[in-house]
Enzyme design. Structure first.
Site, PDB file in Angstrom:
ATOM      1  N   CYS A 112       0.813  -1.220   0.000  1.00  0.00           N
ATOM      2  CA  CYS A 112       0.000   0.000   0.000  1.00  0.00           C
ATOM      3  C   CYS A 112       0.843   1.265   0.000  1.00  0.00           C
ATOM      4  CB  CYS A 112      -0.941   0.007   1.197  1.00  0.00           C
ATOM      5  SG  CYS A 112      -2.197  -1.267   1.083  1.00  0.00           S
ATOM      6  N   HIS A 245      -3.173   7.579   2.458  1.00  0.00           N
ATOM      7  CA  HIS A 245      -3.562   6.240   2.024  1.00  0.00           C
ATOM      8  C   HIS A 245      -4.894   5.899   2.684  1.00  0.00           C
ATOM      9  CE1 HIS A 245      -3.709   2.115   1.056  1.00  0.00           C
ATOM     10  NE2 HIS A 245      -3.421   1.680   2.269  1.00  0.00           N
ATOM     11  N   ASN A 275      -9.957   0.256   0.212  1.00  0.00           N
ATOM     12  CA  ASN A 275      -8.495   0.361   0.134  1.00  0.00           C
ATOM     13  C   ASN A 275      -8.038  -0.171  -1.231  1.00  0.00           C
ATOM     14  OD1 ASN A 275      -5.738   0.037   0.331  1.00  0.00           O
ATOM     15  ND2 ASN A 275      -5.770  -0.947   2.336  1.00  0.00           N
TER      16      ASN A 275
HETATM   17  N1  ACO Z   1     -17.646  -8.069  10.398  1.00  0.00           N
HETATM   18  C1  ACO Z   1     -17.973  -8.292  11.685  1.00  0.00           C
HETATM   19  N2  ACO Z   1     -17.093  -8.610  12.633  1.00  0.00           N
HETATM   20  C2  ACO Z   1     -15.798  -8.678  12.254  1.00  0.00           C
HETATM   21  C3  ACO Z   1     -15.362  -8.448  10.918  1.00  0.00           C
HETATM   22  C4  ACO Z   1     -16.359  -8.143   9.978  1.00  0.00           C
HETATM   23  N3  ACO Z   1     -16.061  -7.886   8.686  1.00  0.00           N
HETATM   24  N4  ACO Z   1     -14.025  -8.579  10.854  1.00  0.00           N
HETATM   25  C5  ACO Z   1     -13.620  -8.874  12.099  1.00  0.00           C
HETATM   26  N5  ACO Z   1     -14.671  -8.939  12.937  1.00  0.00           N
HETATM   27  C6  ACO Z   1     -14.691  -9.231  14.372  1.00  0.00           C
HETATM   28  C7  ACO Z   1     -13.448  -9.983  14.811  1.00  0.00           C
HETATM   29  O1  ACO Z   1     -13.617 -11.373  14.612  1.00  0.00           O
HETATM   30  C8  ACO Z   1     -13.370  -9.615  16.282  1.00  0.00           C
HETATM   31  O2  ACO Z   1     -14.296 -10.427  16.983  1.00  0.00           O
HETATM   32  P1  ACO Z   1     -13.934 -10.985  18.470  1.00  0.00           P
HETATM   33  O3  ACO Z   1     -13.751  -9.759  19.317  1.00  0.00           O
HETATM   34  O4  ACO Z   1     -15.133 -11.803  18.806  1.00  0.00           O
HETATM   35  O5  ACO Z   1     -12.669 -11.761  18.304  1.00  0.00           O
HETATM   36  C9  ACO Z   1     -13.901  -8.174  16.315  1.00  0.00           C
HETATM   37  O6  ACO Z   1     -14.625  -8.011  15.093  1.00  0.00           O
HETATM   38  C10 ACO Z   1     -12.803  -7.136  16.402  1.00  0.00           C
HETATM   39  O7  ACO Z   1     -11.776  -7.439  15.418  1.00  0.00           O
HETATM   40  P2  ACO Z   1     -10.526  -6.510  15.231  1.00  0.00           P
HETATM   41  O8  ACO Z   1      -9.642  -7.132  14.186  1.00  0.00           O
HETATM   42  O9  ACO Z   1      -9.901  -6.221  16.565  1.00  0.00           O
HETATM   43  O10 ACO Z   1     -11.211  -5.171  14.667  1.00  0.00           O
HETATM   44  P3  ACO Z   1     -10.585  -3.770  14.394  1.00  0.00           P
HETATM   45  O11 ACO Z   1     -11.375  -2.735  15.102  1.00  0.00           O
HETATM   46  O12 ACO Z   1      -9.087  -3.768  14.583  1.00  0.00           O
HETATM   47  O13 ACO Z   1     -10.879  -3.550  12.829  1.00  0.00           O
HETATM   48  C11 ACO Z   1      -9.671  -3.662  10.747  1.00  0.00           C
HETATM   49  C12 ACO Z   1     -10.329  -4.452  11.885  1.00  0.00           C
HETATM   50  C13 ACO Z   1     -10.755  -2.847  10.066  1.00  0.00           C
HETATM   51  C14 ACO Z   1      -9.043  -4.630   9.774  1.00  0.00           C
HETATM   52  C15 ACO Z   1      -8.591  -2.693  11.320  1.00  0.00           C
HETATM   53  O14 ACO Z   1      -7.806  -3.405  12.256  1.00  0.00           O
HETATM   54  C16 ACO Z   1      -7.690  -2.093  10.263  1.00  0.00           C
HETATM   55  O15 ACO Z   1      -8.115  -1.282   9.474  1.00  0.00           O
HETATM   56  N6  ACO Z   1      -6.380  -2.423  10.279  1.00  0.00           N
HETATM   57  C17 ACO Z   1      -5.338  -1.742   9.482  1.00  0.00           C
HETATM   58  C18 ACO Z   1      -5.404  -2.016   8.027  1.00  0.00           C
HETATM   59  C19 ACO Z   1      -4.214  -1.379   7.333  1.00  0.00           C
HETATM   60  O16 ACO Z   1      -3.863  -0.238   7.575  1.00  0.00           O
HETATM   61  N7  ACO Z   1      -3.532  -2.119   6.487  1.00  0.00           N
HETATM   62  C20 ACO Z   1      -2.326  -1.600   5.861  1.00  0.00           C
HETATM   63  C21 ACO Z   1      -2.483  -1.414   4.447  1.00  0.00           C
HETATM   64  S1  ACO Z   1      -2.972  -2.904   3.607  1.00  0.00           S
HETATM   65  C22 ACO Z   1      -1.616  -3.365   2.544  1.00  0.00           C
HETATM   66  O17 ACO Z   1      -0.498  -2.959   2.697  1.00  0.00           O
HETATM   67  C23 ACO Z   1      -1.929  -4.326   1.446  1.00  0.00           C
END
Ligand code: ACO
Length: 318
Positions: A112, A245, A275
């Site tokens: 990314c 980004h 994204n």
């Molecule tokens: N729908 C419903 N529930 C979900 C979903 C979904 N789509 N996805 C995960 N959950 C659940 C999980 O299972 C977890 O449940 P649990 O508490 O029972 O275990 C709960 O939601 C919380 O999960 P988290 O992963 O802690 O959620 P978070 O608030 O961190 O959001 C996300 C997840 C959106 C992926 C976030 O962490 C994020 O944006 N991360 C960074 C992404 C990024 O910047 N990537 C870099 C660029 S990508 C690249 O380089 C290719």
């Protein structure tokens, strides 16, 4: 001698995948996706879309906006990690589609953060007098790199391409560029090639430990934007727009808060595009300019963060 953005362009495939569509694919909800990410819909590449075809469409617009002919492009750089082929590179294919030849053309892989890396390469090539005008493309098809049954990744990514023509200038456009990486976090965000022994039946999917990546992204980007402004010798109050980004609205908002910027000074496209990896910064920049929000003379901070971890930025007077 300086470098300056001469033109921008963008391309998005027609097919829209909404959060309602995703509710039918995985156990998720529109409410969860909007609250945790800010994303409402994203575009999905058609069967004929590749990083090169999408990149060429964005690039053609960028060259036209720059007021140039393809023959005036002195190098083509494509940031992508979803090229159709290992070679020819998407950059060579884009050059071929646009009728550009006898110039350097190569791909840059920094997930990314790819666009920031490609922009910095173009900047350096111009400052070292290698060429006058560089076509910088970010093009990715990350939606198909996600396991369609994995709700933690399939909700995040969309496909698209953005492009910038960076040119030699007497006026200072690019004030600072900064690139960096930290390989110790590699296991948190991976997209392996299919295994050679066939154990994955020719499929490999993007893996991301989302919440860990999130925490590191906020810390790294906060440091990055501060360092970049220091390098450029300007204070946050001199900034007109943050062009970030587009991974997660909460990450973007945290970076804006760090800079003391109001969200009205941030270009946000992820609600409609998700994204798009390497394409997200040039697509956001193009939208900001085309909508009339970003005007000539505005001070912009472009930043990106992704797998590797790799990250980068550019401080730019448009
Ligand atoms: N729908 C419903 N529930 C979900 C979903 C979904 N789509 N996805 C995960 N959950 C659940 C999980 O299972 C977890 O449940 P649990 O508490 O029972 O275990 C709960 O939601 C919380 O999960 P988290 O992963 O802690 O959620 P978070 O608030 O961190 O959001 C996300 C997840 C959106 C992926 C976030 O962490 C994020 O944006 N991360 C960074 C992404 C990024 O910047 N990537 C870099 C660029 S990508 C690249 O380089 C290719």
């Amino acid at each position: 001698m300086y470098t300056r953005i001469l033109g921008t362009g963008g391309y998005l495939p027609q097919t829209v995948r909404t959060n309602a569509d995703l509710e039918k694919m995985v156990d998720t909800s529109d409410e969860w996706i909007v609250e945790r990410t800010g994303i409402r819909e994203r575009r999905i590449a058609g069967p004929d879309d590749t990083a090169a075809t999408m990149g060429a469409k964005a690039a053609a617009i960028a060259i036209k906006t720059a007021g140039l002919e393809p023959s005036q492009i002195g190098a083509v750089i494509c940031a992508t990690t979803s090229s159709k082929n290992a070679f020819p590179s998407s950059a060579c294919e884009i050059a071929g589609i646009l009728g550009i030849s006898d110039v350097p053309a190569f791909d840059v892989a920094a997930a990314c953060a790819g666009f920031s890396y490609a922009y910095a390469m173009a900047h350096s090539m111009i400052l070292s007098s290698m060429c006058d005008n560089v076509l910088v493309v970010g093009a990715d098809l990350m939606a198909e790199a996600c396991d369609p049954s994995d709700r933690t990744t399939i909700i995040l990514f969309g496909d698209g391409a953005g492009a910038v023509v960076l040119g030699k200038s007497d006026e200072q456009g690019t004030l600072a560029v900064k690139l960096s990486s930290d390989p110790s976090f590699a296991p948190l965000l991976k997209l392996p090639f299919p295994s050679r022994d066939g154990s994955d039946a020719g499929h490999s999917y993007l893996y991301m430990k989302g919440n860990d990546v999130f925490r590191h992204a906020v810390v790294v980007l906060s440091r990055l934007v501060t360092q970049t402004l220091e390098m450029g010798g300007i204070s946050p109050s001199d900034l007109d727009f943050l062009v970030p980004h587009q991974a997660n609205l909460r990450i973007i908002a945290a970076t804006a808060r760090r800079l003391g910027l109001d969200m009205s000074q941030v270009i946000v496209t992820l609600d409609r595009q998700g994204n798009t990896s390497s394409a997200s910064v040039p697509l956001a920049l193009d939208e900001g300019i085309r909508s009339g929000r970003i005007k000539r003379g505005d001070m912009l901070l472009l930043e990106s963060f992704g797998g590797g971890f790799a990250w980068g930025s550019a401080l730019v007077r448009y």
